[in-house]
Motif scaffolding. Structure first.
Motif, PDB file in Angstrom:
ATOM      1  N   GLU A 134       0.804  -1.211   0.000  1.00 18.18           N
ATOM      2  CA  GLU A 134       0.000   0.000   0.000  1.00 18.18           C
ATOM      3  C   GLU A 134       0.844   1.272   0.000  1.00 18.18           C
ATOM      4  OE1 GLU A 134      -2.748  -0.158   3.222  1.00 18.18           O
ATOM      5  OE2 GLU A 134      -3.580  -2.098   2.643  1.00 18.18           O
ATOM      6  N   LEU A 135       2.068   1.211   0.525  1.00 16.16           N
ATOM      7  CA  LEU A 135       2.907   2.397   0.600  1.00 16.16           C
ATOM      8  C   LEU A 135       3.801   2.506  -0.629  1.00 16.16           C
ATOM      9  CD1 LEU A 135       4.082   2.373   4.339  1.00 16.16           C
ATOM     10  CD2 LEU A 135       2.177   3.637   3.320  1.00 16.16           C
ATOM     11  N   THR A 136       3.832   3.668  -1.230  1.00 18.59           N
ATOM     12  CA  THR A 136       4.737   3.918  -2.344  1.00 18.59           C
ATOM     13  C   THR A 136       6.148   4.164  -1.807  1.00 18.59           C
ATOM     14  OG1 THR A 136       4.365   6.305  -2.302  1.00 18.59           O
ATOM     15  CG2 THR A 136       2.833   4.973  -3.618  1.00 18.59           C
ATOM     16  N   ASP A 137       7.107   4.217  -2.722  1.00 15.82           N
ATOM     17  CA  ASP A 137       8.480   4.494  -2.304  1.00 15.82           C
ATOM     18  C   ASP A 137       8.568   5.840  -1.577  1.00 15.82           C
ATOM     19  OD1 ASP A 137       8.988   2.162  -3.573  1.00 15.82           O
ATOM     20  OD2 ASP A 137      10.275   2.996  -5.148  1.00 15.82           O
ATOM     21  N   ALA A 138       7.894   6.832  -2.133  1.00 21.42           N
ATOM     22  CA  ALA A 138       7.938   8.166  -1.521  1.00 21.42           C
ATOM     23  C   ALA A 138       7.337   8.159  -0.123  1.00 21.42           C
ATOM     24  CB  ALA A 138       7.208   9.169  -2.414  1.00 21.42           C
ATOM     25  N   GLU A 139       6.223   7.412   0.045  1.00 19.25           N
ATOM     26  CA  GLU A 139       5.581   7.349   1.361  1.00 19.25           C
ATOM     27  C   GLU A 139       6.480   6.636   2.369  1.00 19.25           C
ATOM     28  OE1 GLU A 139       0.862   7.288   0.151  1.00 19.25           O
ATOM     29  OE2 GLU A 139       2.028   5.446   0.019  1.00 19.25           O
ATOM     30  N   ILE A 140       7.193   5.598   1.922  1.00 15.72           N
ATOM     31  CA  ILE A 140       8.111   4.899   2.828  1.00 15.72           C
ATOM     32  C   ILE A 140       9.228   5.836   3.268  1.00 15.72           C
ATOM     33  CG2 ILE A 140       9.863   3.075   2.958  1.00 15.72           C
ATOM     34  CD1 ILE A 140       8.050   1.340   1.244  1.00 15.72           C
ATOM     35  N   ARG A 141       9.807   6.568   2.308  1.00 12.89           N
ATOM     36  CA  ARG A 141      10.890   7.496   2.669  1.00 12.89           C
ATOM     37  C   ARG A 141      10.395   8.568   3.644  1.00 12.89           C
ATOM     38  NH1 ARG A 141      12.722   6.385  -2.754  1.00 12.89           N
ATOM     39  NH2 ARG A 141      11.248   7.909  -3.608  1.00 12.89           N
ATOM     40  N   SER A 142       9.194   9.087   3.392  1.00 14.10           N
ATOM     41  CA  SER A 142       8.640  10.124   4.258  1.00 14.10           C
ATOM     42  C   SER A 142       8.414   9.591   5.670  1.00 14.10           C
ATOM     43  CB  SER A 142       7.331  10.650   3.675  1.00 14.10           C
ATOM     44  OG  SER A 142       6.692  11.540   4.561  1.00 14.10           O
ATOM     45  N   ARG A 143       7.841   8.395   5.771  1.00 18.66           N
ATOM     46  CA  ARG A 143       7.584   7.824   7.099  1.00 18.66           C
ATOM     47  C   ARG A 143       8.888   7.512   7.822  1.00 18.66           C
ATOM     48  NH1 ARG A 143       2.281   4.194   7.983  1.00 18.66           N
ATOM     49  NH2 ARG A 143       0.797   5.360   6.729  1.00 18.66           N
ATOM     50  N   PHE A 144       9.891   7.043   7.082  1.00 22.48           N
ATOM     51  CA  PHE A 144      11.154   6.695   7.732  1.00 22.48           C
ATOM     52  C   PHE A 144      11.846   7.944   8.276  1.00 22.48           C
ATOM     53  CE2 PHE A 144      15.724   5.480   7.619  1.00 22.48           C
ATOM     54  CZ  PHE A 144      15.660   4.460   8.546  1.00 22.48           C
ATOM     55  N   GLN A 145      11.796   9.048   7.519  1.00 25.43           N
ATOM     56  CA  GLN A 145      12.399  10.290   8.001  1.00 25.43           C
ATOM     57  C   GLN A 145      11.684  10.793   9.253  1.00 25.43           C
ATOM     58  OE1 GLN A 145      15.202  11.716   7.028  1.00 25.43           O
ATOM     59  NE2 GLN A 145      15.452  10.008   5.550  1.00 25.43           N
ATOM     60  N   VAL A 306      14.471   1.013  -1.307  1.00 22.94           N
ATOM     61  CA  VAL A 306      13.900   2.355  -1.205  1.00 22.94           C
ATOM     62  C   VAL A 306      14.816   3.298  -0.422  1.00 22.94           C
ATOM     63  CG1 VAL A 306      11.946   3.698  -0.319  1.00 22.94           C
ATOM     64  CG2 VAL A 306      11.552   1.479  -1.398  1.00 22.94           C
ATOM     65  N   LEU A 307      15.378   2.813   0.694  1.00 17.14           N
ATOM     66  CA  LEU A 307      16.146   3.669   1.596  1.00 17.14           C
ATOM     67  C   LEU A 307      17.650   3.571   1.403  1.00 17.14           C
ATOM     68  CD1 LEU A 307      14.143   2.862   4.871  1.00 17.14           C
ATOM     69  CD2 LEU A 307      13.792   4.790   3.309  1.00 17.14           C
ATOM     70  N   GLY A 308      18.086   2.636   0.586  1.00 21.00           N
ATOM     71  CA  GLY A 308      19.509   2.431   0.408  1.00 21.00           C
ATOM     72  C   GLY A 308      20.014   1.343   1.336  1.00 21.00           C
ATOM     73  N   LYS A 321      13.174  -1.611  13.927  1.00 19.42           N
ATOM     74  CA  LYS A 321      12.257  -0.803  14.737  1.00 19.42           C
ATOM     75  C   LYS A 321      11.253  -0.064  13.862  1.00 19.42           C
ATOM     76  CE  LYS A 321      13.793   1.759  18.018  1.00 19.42           C
ATOM     77  NZ  LYS A 321      14.617   2.774  18.729  1.00 19.42           N
ATOM     78  N   PHE A 322      11.701   0.392  12.706  1.00 16.23           N
ATOM     79  CA  PHE A 322      10.797   1.088  11.786  1.00 16.23           C
ATOM     80  C   PHE A 322       9.635   0.179  11.379  1.00 16.23           C
ATOM     81  CE2 PHE A 322       9.882   2.122   7.219  1.00 16.23           C
ATOM     82  CZ  PHE A 322       9.117   3.258   7.475  1.00 16.23           C
ATOM     83  N   CYS A 323       9.932  -1.086  11.120  1.00 11.49           N
ATOM     84  CA  CYS A 323       8.841  -2.025  10.770  1.00 11.49           C
ATOM     85  C   CYS A 323       7.817  -2.093  11.894  1.00 11.49           C
ATOM     86  CB  CYS A 323       9.415  -3.410  10.481  1.00 11.49           C
ATOM     87  SG  CYS A 323      10.369  -3.518   8.958  1.00 11.49           S
ATOM     88  N   TRP A 324       8.312  -2.144  13.150  1.00 15.94           N
ATOM     89  CA  TRP A 324       7.355  -2.197  14.256  1.00 15.94           C
ATOM     90  C   TRP A 324       6.596  -0.890  14.402  1.00 15.94           C
ATOM     91  CZ3 TRP A 324       5.247  -6.109  16.487  1.00 15.94           C
ATOM     92  CH2 TRP A 324       4.437  -5.878  17.590  1.00 15.94           C
TER      93      TRP A 324
END
Length: 868
Positions: A134-145, A306-308, A321-324
């Protein structure tokens, strides 16, 4: 299935007409099928015009297929379907229930509210749950930041890193020590696996096979291809799981072992072990839901893309931790508690409880409660006879305090809730039984108890408004169900509710709901099943059953038993014999062993119940009579007066009889296999007396107490909707059947065997067919012929891929000749001589010689038998 008023303008879009057809199509396919197959079946059965078949949406898609996709989407979000792999639709446990408790538009509005979706226009394209995360690459990067800047759960990282460094730095010799292995199973710094910690792994910490595999695994080079890497680690996980369970652990320690993999492979895994959490991460990040370790590896690969790439072990911890955080929320202002305490925040569908008449009465207390039920499943994990299960339970699971008969009753109770099953004497776990063992939380057991037994749901409802004292709760329970005159019934409910984690003891001797108990209470319907106030049975069905005709039953049998040789006249005799009396339905089939008498009765009963829209599992029971049945207790159970409040040891036959009494508008079938292995008139005495009455007014007595014992009344009127069928074989292992029994039954003989038609159906070789038919015809003259079972086993023997040549001689010698015995007579001499000739002509040398020896012995001493 509830329907919607046709004039209700808010019922939802037109695709809701396909909701129930999708469920029906999957139920007709054993609960799982390809998406295209289901869609084709639904459209084929749809009552639509030719124009509708070809109509398209504004973007050119077929309108009907798009509407089926929308129906499937809402069923998926509503908890009725899932998708175990791409392109496959499957029913959940709730979806398998043919009488679900909400309307189509109720499902629609519930999902709309849950997902805050607007009502989709008819032309809108149905969303797919199969196309990817459901999450795009951009959404994953945004959430991770955002996650990184929030410094989310800072106390977790140091403990996590400490455990990872310990595992990475430990030498092989250090890991071989028992202390190191015990620490490896308890790495709480990585994750506290909640209820998973309750799984005791026993002495696996000293098992060299497990220890050496773990040591070799951390040194094993991983493939560069992510998919291959995922498959390898998943296979290793399952390999280690198989070492631990069931030899060292009664339950599979899935979460604890997954945590070990998180320690061994921190770059390939994360820590979402809860049964809902991995699937949620997979839906958000990818891949589509997969086996636990397999899915973790591919999820981490997606994050890497996505994040490198990760730079160091601290970065591995951040990604895990990000996954959780995706599961429990990553906002800095959000209150985040224990990172293992998550429960997926999706509204679970309400429960549909069985009517009171179909519910079991209360729950029988047993030492160790949930663990005892799991032990029963484990005892037959790889298949076992019931006596083997009893030995395992008493030896490995420390149930020495249970008498073997009590162990068997526990096994029978577990079977009655469909966690184990038995076929041809071999017991095995069902899929639900394996789930009961595998899952940390006993969800499947709680659901079965709430839906199928009386008392637990009412106890939870009493506590909804707040804690209550034990005496108050007991009085509430007795007021609803006066049959529980003592404390035993309520006490068992209290004990089970605590063992299941639904209730907890509070100060001042009060009892209240746990959070887990509140989850389940919220799923209960507003109105709970209750006993009828006037004492009359609470019918299961309101409609009158329309009995099927013989022609309908015969047609169904032909379809269901393609390999059977069915004699229409013989079957019609059975049907008429079962229905010619208004209230007494009792038929006995006697004759040759191996002619399929029991299976024929079983399938007749199943066809009958299916044709009346009933579930055969609930209405048909085949009970094997045991030689130790010297009184009625083996059939209908008995009272155990040892406790203060006596309990009743239920049997499947008693449950069927009570169900027939409580639901007089449905037919029930009790099939007794080899009923003369014991004296029929001894164990069958109450039923023989009850069924022989004028006008069906007789009484079936169970006990002589004044009131019910554990839900069993002193007596009931004879249920005229109960059909009893039995089989008997007349040989040296059985008892003669008295006139008292024969006078009450229609006795039909099964001696004729159409072996030619049977062998034709089995496509037997002509050379084999000729010999078997010739031998059968000669032996039929002296009633020493053989049935379909013997013929089938001969074909299986000679057709085995490792037979290595023609083994017909050995097959005839082993399966046909041992039946031959008798005193001297002209007919027996002639039959033996002709059979000897048949075997000689067919070059069955060993069989011909044996027949020659038997014939000479008959002439010399006046009697012969195979074993002389």
């Amino acid at each position: 299935m509830a329907t919607n008023p046709s004039n209700e303008s808010i019922q939802g879009p037109t695709f809701l007409r396909f909701v129930e057809p999708v469920l029906e199509a999957l139920r007709a396919r054993d609960g799982s099928a390809a998406a295209s197959e289901v869609t084709d079946a639904v459209i084929a059965r749809a009552n639509v015009s030719p124009e509708e078949y070809v109509a398209t949406t504004s973007n050119g898609k077929n309108r009907l297929r798009n509407q089926v996709a929308w129906a499937r989407f809402y069923l998926f979000k509503g908890g009725y379907l899932n998708s175990p792999k791409h392109g496959v639709w499957a029913l959940t446990g709730v979806g398998r229930n043919p009488t679900r408790g909400e309307t189509d538009h109720g499902l629609f509005h519930r999902v709309q509210a849950m997902l805050t979706l607007p009502q989709p226009p008819d032309d809108a394209e149905a969303p797919s749950t199969q196309e990817g995360p459901e999450l795009t690459d951009a959404e994953i990067r945004s959430r991770f930041q955002r996650f990184r800047s929030s410094n989310w759960n800072p106390d977790w990282s140091p403990a996590y890193l400490t455990d990872l460094h310990w595992v990475a730095d430990a030498t092989d010799d250090e890991l071989r020590t028992k202390a190191a292995q015990e620490r490896l199973w308890s790495l709480s710094g990585i994750a506290s696996v909640g209820l998973g910690n309750s799984v005791n792994v026993g002495d696996v910490t000293s098992d060299p096979t497990f220890v050496e595999r773990v040591i070799s695994l951390r040194r094993e080079p991983l493939p560069s291809d992510p998919a291959e890497r995922a498959r390898l680690l998943q296979a290793a996980y399952e390999e280690l799981l198989a070492i631990v369970h069931p030899r060292f652990a009664s339950r599979r320690p899935k979460a604890r072992l997954a945590r070990i993999f998180s320690a061994l492979f921190p770059r390939e895994t994360h820590t979402t072990y809860d049964k809902n959490a991995p699937s949620l991460v997979a839906r958000l990040v990818g891949p589509l839901p997969a086996p636990l370790i397999h899915g973790m590896v591919l999820t981490r690969q997606r994050l890497r893309e996505v994040l490198g790439p990760e730079t160091d072990i601290a970065e591995d911890v951040q990604r895990a931790k990000f996954c959780w955080s995706l599961v429990v929320g990553d906002e800095a202002s959000d209150p985040v508690g224990d990172h293992t305490a998550h429960q997926e925040q999706l509204t679970l569908p309400p429960l549909t409880l069985l009517p009171f008449a179909r519910q079991k009465r209360g729950l029988v207390a047993v030492k160790r409660y949930v663990d005892a039920w799991r032990a029963v499943v484990n005892a037959c994990w790889h298949g076992a006879a019931i006596d083997e299960m009893v030995d395992v339970l008493r030896d490995q699971y420390e149930m020495r305090q249970l008498h073997p008969k009590s162990c068997k009753q526990l096994i029978g109770t577990v079977r009655s809730y469909r966690f184990v099953t038995e076929e041809n004497g071999t017991w095995r776990p069902t899929d639900d039984g394996r789930r009961l063992v595998d899952d940390d939380r006993p969800d499947i057991l709680v659901e079965r108890f709430l839906v199928e037994s009386y008392g637990l749901a009412q106890l939870l409802r009493d506590l909804r408004s707040g804690p209550l004292g034990r005496a108050v709760q007991t009085s509430l329970i007795r007021a609803r169900y006066p049959a529980w005159t003592g404390d035993f019934g309520p006490s068992s409910l209290f004990a089970w509710s605590a063992a299941l984690g639904l209730t907890q003891d509070l100060p001042e001797k009060r009892r209240g709901l746990t959070d887990y108990g509140r989850e389940w209470e919220a799923r209960l319907p507003d109105v709970l099943p209750s006993p009828p106030r006037d004492g009359a049975p609470d019918p299961i069905d309101s409609g009158t059953e329309e009995p099927p005709t013989f022609d309908e039953i015969f047609t169904d049998l032909v379809r269901e038993l393609p390999g059977f040789v069915l004699d229409e006249a013989q079957l019609r005799s059975i049907h008429v014999a079962l229905h010619c009396h208004e209230h007494k339905h009792f038929v006995i089939l006697s004759g040759l062993s191996g002619t399929g008498k029991t299976e024929l009765l079983r399938q007749y009963a199943r066809s009958y119940t299916r044709l009346t829209s009933r579930e055969p599992t609930d209405h048909v029971l085949v009970a094997a009579v045991s030689p130790d049945w010297r009184d009625p207790t083996g059939l209908i159970g008995y009272m155990n007066p040892i406790r203060g409040d006596a309990t009743w040891h239920y049997t499947p036959a008693l449950e069927l009889i009570l169900a027939a009494h409580e639901n007089p508008k449905s037919s029930y079938f009790l099939v007794l296999d080899e009923m003369n292995l014991a004296h029929v008139e001894h164990y069958f005495a109450p039923i023989l007396s009850a069924m022989e009455s004028i006008g069906g007014a007789s009484i079936l007595h169970f006990h002589s107490e004044d009131g019910d014992i554990d839900g069993v009344p002193p007596s009931i009127p004879w249920p005229s909707n109960l059909y009893i069928c039995g089989t008997i074989n007349m040989d040296e292992t059985t008892h003669t059947v008295s006139d008292k029994v024969l006078d009450r039954a229609f006795t039909l003989e099964f001696w004729d065997v159409d072996l030619e038609k049977f062998l034709e159906k089995k496509k037997a070789p002509a050379s084999v067919t000729d010999v078997l038919i010739a031998l059968h015809d000669e032996l039929a003259a002296v009633r020493r012929h053989f049935g379909y079972r013997t013929a089938s086993e001969i074909l299986a023997f000679i057709g085995h891929p490792e037979a290595g040549g023609a083994l017909l001689d050995q097959a005839v010698f082993s399966k046909v000749l041992p039946r031959l015995r008798g005193a001297d007579s002209e007919r027996l001499r002639a039959a033996l001589a002709k059979c000897e000739t048949i075997c000689g002509d067919a070059k069955l040398v060993r069989s011909a010689q044996k027949l020659h020896d038997m014939r000479l012995r008959l002439i010399e001493v006046g009697v012969t038998r195979f074993w002389s």
